[in-house]
Design a protein around this motif. Structure first.
Motif, short mmCIF file in Angstrom:
data_model
loop_
_atom_site.label_atom_id
_atom_site.label_comp_id
_atom_site.label_asym_id
_atom_site.label_seq_id
_atom_site.Cartn_x
_atom_site.Cartn_y
_atom_site.Cartn_z
N ASP A 257 33.25 -7.16 -18.60
CA ASP A 257 34.42 -7.59 -19.38
C ASP A 257 35.54 -7.86 -18.39
O ASP A 257 36.21 -6.93 -17.93
N PRO A 258 35.80 -9.10 -18.03
CA PRO A 258 36.86 -9.37 -17.04
C PRO A 258 38.26 -9.01 -17.52
O PRO A 258 39.16 -8.80 -16.72
N HIS A 259 38.44 -8.99 -18.86
CA HIS A 259 39.78 -8.82 -19.42
C HIS A 259 40.69 -9.94 -18.87
O HIS A 259 40.29 -11.10 -18.90
N ASP A 260 41.84 -9.60 -18.34
CA ASP A 260 42.76 -10.63 -17.85
C ASP A 260 42.63 -10.90 -16.35
O ASP A 260 43.41 -11.65 -15.78
N GLU A 261 41.64 -10.28 -15.73
CA GLU A 261 41.44 -10.45 -14.30
C GLU A 261 40.50 -11.62 -14.03
O GLU A 261 39.67 -12.00 -14.88
N ASP A 262 40.60 -12.20 -12.84
CA ASP A 262 39.74 -13.32 -12.46
C ASP A 262 38.30 -12.82 -12.29
O ASP A 262 38.02 -11.95 -11.46
N ALA A 263 37.38 -13.38 -13.07
CA ALA A 263 35.99 -12.91 -13.07
C ALA A 263 35.34 -13.11 -11.70
O ALA A 263 34.56 -12.27 -11.24
N ALA A 264 35.63 -14.24 -11.04
CA ALA A 264 35.02 -14.51 -9.74
C ALA A 264 35.44 -13.47 -8.71
O ALA A 264 34.64 -13.05 -7.86
N ALA A 265 36.69 -13.02 -8.77
CA ALA A 265 37.17 -12.01 -7.83
C ALA A 265 36.48 -10.68 -8.06
O ALA A 265 36.18 -9.95 -7.10
N ILE A 266 36.24 -10.34 -9.31
CA ILE A 266 35.53 -9.09 -9.61
C ILE A 266 34.11 -9.16 -9.06
O ILE A 266 33.63 -8.23 -8.39
N ARG A 267 33.43 -10.28 -9.33
CA ARG A 267 32.07 -10.43 -8.81
C ARG A 267 32.05 -10.35 -7.28
O ARG A 267 31.14 -9.76 -6.69
#
Length: 552
Positions: free
Chosen positions: A454-464
């Motif tokens: 669940d990325p929420h409001d964060e950038d999904a690519a950065a989390i990955r």
């Protein structure tokens, strides 16, 4: 609602004041009594106003409610007093900031009470209004479970064992809420205190015998279990999680430890497999029964010798385990869990000892264990088996310790069997655990597919990227023979895992468990890992298990 921030006053707060949560009959409490209980003087003209409910959410107010206007993430609840009054609120409780906002608006036609920190008195007021556990009156025995991992499964196990003992039970937790009627989906690990007390009153009204509840550290920090006294509180373990809220492991521990005080519990069962459990057992200010299990990480060999109960003689049976619970005086219980993994042995052992600590007879518990097999109950999204060839499992593991335990549990002894994992990390949470989880996956899986949680409001690519960095660093520095892939969106990652799987392999889809929505930039996208996994397996011609209604 995020558990990491104060609720936005304009949005529903968990399930606050959901109709199915409330008892049907509530004796009115005069506003003067409410004021007196929190040290607030109510003017004579308002003292007799009858209050029959309490709500934190203007959209969920019932006629006769006290509306509690709290500060939220972006708005103050005082901005919604007019809507609350229109819905039938008969009084308002707020803080100084809320009172200033109300002073700028039109005249409020109901009494307004002022408290320095309203949230800290909501639990006390909810208990008073709903009479959830009144002195001298019959009420369900209440079992509370806290710890980083295992809370959900342990509460399901307690519920199942109590039912096998012939009890009518309730359940309050992450997945669903049961109060003797139809299950109600849950949004928070522990609901707001207004709902907790309303639910306990509803259970008492319906004549339930016992209830089990998950108690998160957020619940303690945000006053969700204020004025609740558990008959037995249980502790599973403590590993890295929620440091974005607590800052340090010591603070995280101290928050959990607040549950093990006379104000919140009468007795405790503490798993002492790790140093945190041993510290808690020593520090608790209530009677403690200690438990040493056979699968605990950081297990001290001395713990089993000094614990009141110990897990011994573990023997695999199918996907699960047979084991013996032995008391220091020599008494034994024969136990079986059909769920895989040493951590489910620990969960089953804790549930058993908590039920014993609740006053149930040793012989009756053994008879229930033998006759009902209560620890083979399916727990939604907790080591939930979707198919057997390949073995495909959905689990909620979303922190380093839980991920390691899940991967170790699903590893097959069959030669040539590979483990394929699909997982990610949640946005706007403890960032430090992301590379650690990546490294764990690289060490314990053969194919690592990093995708979105669940990325929420964060950038999904950065989390990955954070997760991938940990996986690739471990692969390179430790010479690991694994494949690391990045595949998104999540349904594509699950499809890729199934495409790569042979019948002898194991697929673990981790992190989201029972969840059916994926939050991306404020939008809830329909996504159920179990459904996606079933569809992908079926498309490849694999056989999936029947999706029976989960027993609870």
């Amino acid at each position: 609602m995020s558990e990491l921030t104060a609720p936005d006053a304009s949005a529903p707060s968990g399930h606050d004041s959901t109709p199915g949560f409330r008892p049907t009959a509530v004796a009115a409490v005069p506003l003067a009594v409410i004021g007196e209980s929190i040290g607030v003087v109510v003017p004579g003209a308002s003292s007799s106003v009858p209050v029959t409910g309490i709500s934190l959410n203007s959209r969920a107010v019932h006629p006769g409610d006290l509306y509690v206007a709290l500060p939220g993430a972006t708005r103050h609840g005082a901005d919604f007093v007019s809507q609350a009054v229109d819905a039938g609120a008969v009084a308002v409780l707020t803080d100084d900031a809320g009172a200033r906002l109300l002073a700028l608006s039109n005249d409020i036609p109901v009494p307004v009470l002022l408290a320095e920190e309203p949230r800290s008195v909501v639990g006390r007021l909810s208990a008073l209004i709903y009479q959830s556990r009144p002195e001298g009156a019959a009420a369900p025995a209440l079992f509370g479970v806290t710890g980083t991992n295992g809370k959900t499964t342990t509460t399901y196990f307690i519920n199942s064992l109590l039912r096998a003992l012939g009890k009518r039970t309730g359940l309050i937790g992450t997945i669903e809420i049961l109060a003797g009627g139809e299950p109600i989906p849950s949004l928070l690990t522990t609901p707001e205190s207004t709902d907790v007390h309303a639910l306990l009153a509803l259970m008492r009204e319906r004549g339930l015998d016992a209830a089990s509840m998950e108690v998160s550290s957020h619940a303690v920090s945000f006053h969700r279990v204020d004025a609740v006294v558990f008959d037995v509180a249980g502790f599973t373990n403590l590993t890295q999680d929620h440091l974005d809220l607590h800052g340090t492991m010591e603070e995280y521990f101290q928050t959990k430890a607040r549950l093990f005080t006379p104000e919140r519990a009468r007795a405790a069962v503490v798993t002492v497999d790790d140093a945190w459990g041993r510290k808690l057992a020593a520090a608790a200010k209530i009677p403690v029964t200690t438990l040493a299990t056979a699968g605990g990480h950081d297990a001290d060999s001395a713990a089993g010798g000094t614990a009141d109960w110990s897990v011994v003689q573990t023997t695999p049976r199918g996907l699960g385990t047979d084991f013996v619970l032995r008391h220091r005086d020599g008494a034994e219980l024969r136990v079986h869990t059909g769920l895989p993994g040493g951590f489910n042995v620990a969960n089953a052992a804790l549930a058993t000892v908590m039920v014993l600590a609740g006053g149930h007879d040793h012989a009756a518990v053994q008879a229930a264990l033998d006759a009902g097999d209560p620890f083979t109950v399916a727990v939604p999204g907790r080591m939930q088996l979707v198919s057997t060839a390949p073995a495909a499992v959905v689990d909620f593991a979303h922190n380093p310790d839980a991920l390691a335990r899940a991967l170790e549990a699903v590893r097959s002894p069959e030669p040539g069997s590979r483990v394929i994992i699909v997982f990610g990390a949640t946005g706007q949470r403890d960032q430090g655990k992301r590379p650690a989880m990546g490294a764990i996956a690289a060490r314990l899986a053969d194919t690592v597919i990093v995708s979105d949680d669940d990325p929420h409001d964060e950038d999904a690519a950065a989390i990955r990227a954070d997760v991938l960095a940990g996986a690739r660093a471990a692969k390179d520095s430790e010479g690991l023979d694994c494949t690391v892939l990045e595949v998104f969106p999540r349904d594509a990652a699950i499809l890729k895992a199934v495409e790569l799987a042979a019948p002898e392999d194991v697929i673990l889809v981790a992190g989201r468990g029972h969840e059916v929505w994926q939050e991306v930039k404020g939008v809830n996208l329909s996504l159920d890992d179990r459904v996606e996994l079933r569809n992908a397996l079926t498309a490849r011609g694999f056989t999936v298990l029947e999706d029976h209604r989960i027993e609870s």
